[in-house]
Design a protein around this motif. Structure first.
Motif, PDB file in Angstrom:
ATOM      1  N   ASP A   3       0.749  -1.262  -0.089  1.00 55.35           N
ATOM      2  CA  ASP A   3       0.218   0.194  -0.199  1.00 55.35           C
ATOM      3  C   ASP A   3       0.562   1.256   0.264  1.00 55.35           C
ATOM      4  O   ASP A   3       2.380   1.232   0.083  1.00 55.35           O
ATOM      5  CB  ASP A   3      -1.175  -0.171   1.109  1.00 55.35           C
ATOM      6  CG  ASP A   3      -0.637   0.186   2.820  1.00 55.35           C
ATOM      7  OD1 ASP A   3       0.917  -0.032   2.803  1.00 55.35           O
ATOM      8  OD2 ASP A   3      -0.754  -0.035   3.192  1.00 55.35           O
ATOM      9  N   ALA A   4       0.596   2.555  -0.183  1.00 57.48           N
ATOM     10  CA  ALA A   4       0.948   3.596   0.173  1.00 57.48           C
ATOM     11  C   ALA A   4       1.895   3.928   1.089  1.00 57.48           C
ATOM     12  O   ALA A   4       2.670   5.004   1.459  1.00 57.48           O
ATOM     13  CB  ALA A   4       0.231   4.680  -0.309  1.00 57.48           C
ATOM     14  N   GLY A   5       1.157   3.544   2.229  1.00 56.35           N
ATOM     15  CA  GLY A   5       2.010   3.422   3.084  1.00 56.35           C
ATOM     16  C   GLY A   5       3.769   3.189   3.138  1.00 56.35           C
ATOM     17  O   GLY A   5       4.487   3.031   3.647  1.00 56.35           O
ATOM     18  N   SER A   6       3.402   1.255   3.125  1.00 56.19           N
ATOM     19  CA  SER A   6       4.361   0.802   2.742  1.00 56.19           C
ATOM     20  C   SER A   6       5.474   0.979   1.639  1.00 56.19           C
ATOM     21  O   SER A   6       6.625   0.817   2.067  1.00 56.19           O
ATOM     22  CB  SER A   6       4.342  -1.281   2.748  1.00 56.19           C
ATOM     23  OG  SER A   6       3.447  -0.969   1.352  1.00 56.19           O
ATOM     24  N   ALA A  56      -3.588  -7.943   2.582  1.00 54.36           N
ATOM     25  CA  ALA A  56      -3.806  -6.266   3.348  1.00 54.36           C
ATOM     26  C   ALA A  56      -4.791  -6.511   3.648  1.00 54.36           C
ATOM     27  O   ALA A  56      -4.944  -5.404   4.410  1.00 54.36           O
ATOM     28  CB  ALA A  56      -3.089  -5.727   3.233  1.00 54.36           C
ATOM     29  N   GLN A  57      -5.450  -7.065   2.407  1.00 52.52           N
ATOM     30  CA  GLN A  57      -7.273  -6.631   2.572  1.00 52.52           C
ATOM     31  C   GLN A  57      -8.100  -7.445   3.066  1.00 52.52           C
ATOM     32  O   GLN A  57      -9.200  -7.906   2.993  1.00 52.52           O
ATOM     33  CB  GLN A  57      -7.113  -6.666   1.159  1.00 52.52           C
ATOM     34  CG  GLN A  57      -6.563  -4.905   0.406  1.00 52.52           C
ATOM     35  CD  GLN A  57      -7.536  -3.933   1.110  1.00 52.52           C
ATOM     36  OE1 GLN A  57      -8.343  -3.843   1.684  1.00 52.52           O
ATOM     37  NE2 GLN A  57      -6.415  -2.901   1.139  1.00 52.52           N
ATOM     38  N   GLY A  58      -7.214  -8.641   3.913  1.00 52.50           N
ATOM     39  CA  GLY A  58      -7.981 -10.615   4.489  1.00 52.50           C
ATOM     40  C   GLY A  58      -8.185 -11.042   2.802  1.00 52.50           C
ATOM     41  O   GLY A  58      -8.937 -12.093   3.205  1.00 52.50           O
ATOM     42  N   LEU A  59      -7.623 -11.178   2.303  1.00 53.45           N
ATOM     43  CA  LEU A  59      -7.679 -12.096   0.822  1.00 53.45           C
ATOM     44  C   LEU A  59      -6.906 -12.550   0.687  1.00 53.45           C
ATOM     45  O   LEU A  59      -5.492 -12.265   0.850  1.00 53.45           O
ATOM     46  CB  LEU A  59      -8.272 -11.764  -0.497  1.00 53.45           C
ATOM     47  CG  LEU A  59      -9.497 -10.506  -0.403  1.00 53.45           C
ATOM     48  CD1 LEU A  59      -9.689  -9.478  -1.531  1.00 53.45           C
ATOM     49  CD2 LEU A  59     -10.788 -10.960   0.229  1.00 53.45           C
ATOM     50  N   GLY A  60      -6.983 -14.105   0.024  1.00 50.20           N
ATOM     51  CA  GLY A  60      -5.880 -14.763  -0.543  1.00 50.20           C
ATOM     52  C   GLY A  60      -5.599 -14.326  -1.948  1.00 50.20           C
ATOM     53  O   GLY A  60      -6.137 -13.578  -2.395  1.00 50.20           O
TER      54      GLY A  60
END
Length: 258
Positions: free
Chosen positions: A28-31, A53-57
């Protein structure tokens, strides 16, 4: 668009055999900001960490709209070239690949990882089919007017245990590298390949810059450079390390010693 073209050209120039560009994958933008501040020359997303990071595989489980919105946010926040792990381009047919490539370039990214696994299966596209798909991606880039870096990925080695990697697999990888190069690929990605001799032979066999992922058991950066590797990425490793740290820190906070 001129800035995007310049970034694409800058990114391509970073790929030098024996002097590999290091891509410490983000989600993401933060990382991305953290990796930029550490001194990165370019930013690369990883499909697995973006999804997790979105809770997905992994495996195109994150909707394309979400993946591209995330890419757009990263590009807007980071004044560095950003390359997108686009998995299978969210399409099987060549028209879909070309269209989704143009759509992705609208986010400002300047490159793609593009794999030859049939997403959702354990199979690979045959060489001819994937060659056509790579050509379609290049045509999508040309239509958008962006000389994007297509990092053509083969999952031959990733799908097999390292101790089973053999000359037949290497020969197939070399054949795929040639076909993908003929179709307009900019680089060749062989995740899972760890054997030094095989890496050297792969690098010697193609004019394409070769990308190796720094998974546990992979030769170190200096060794990979000496073998002719031009790009080293880290895939899901940074995300997994971050999550392990977060869990440990949270456990300490939630269960303080008395």
């Amino acid at each position: 668009m001129s800035t995007q073209i310049t970034k694409a050209e800058t990114f391509a120039a970073l790929h030098k055999k024996g002097e590999p560009v290091i891509l410490y994958n983000i989600w993401d933008a933060g990382s991305a900001g953290a990796v930029r501040d550490a001194g990165a020359k370019a930013i690369a997303t990883g499909s697995a960490p973006v999804a997790m990071a979105q809770g997905l595989g992994d495996g195109q489980n994150i909707p394309i709209e979400v993946a591209l919105d995330n890419a757009h946010r990263i590009v807007d926040a980071i004044d560095l070239p950003v390359t997108l792990d686009f998995e299978g381009a969210y399409a099987e047919d060549v028209l879909g690949v070309a269209a989704n490539t143009q759509r992705a370039l609208e986010t400002g990214v300047i490159g793609f990882n593009f794999e030859d696994q049939i997403v959702g299966t354990s199979d690979l596209y045959d060489i001819e089919t994937q060659e056509a798909r790579v050509r379609a991606m290049r045509e999508g880039c040309d239509a958008a007017g962006i000389p994007a870096f297509i990092n053509s990925r083969t999952d031959i080695f990733l799908k097999a245990k390292p101790d089973t990697h053999d000359n037949a697999m290497l020969d197939e990888a070399i054949a795929r590298a040639k076909a993908y190069a003929d179709a307009g690929a900019s680089g060749f990605f062989a995740p899972g390949l760890k054997d030094e001799d095989m890496i050297a032979r792969l690098c010697d066999s193609t004019d394409l810059p070769v990308n190796i992922i720094a998974l546990p058991g992979t030769p170190d950066t200096a060794t990979l450079a000496s073998l002719g590797v031009a790009r080293i990425s880290y895939g899901p490793v940074p995300y997994r390390q971050m999550i392990a740290w977060l869990q440990e820190s949270a456990h300490k906070a939630l269960h303080p010693q008395r």
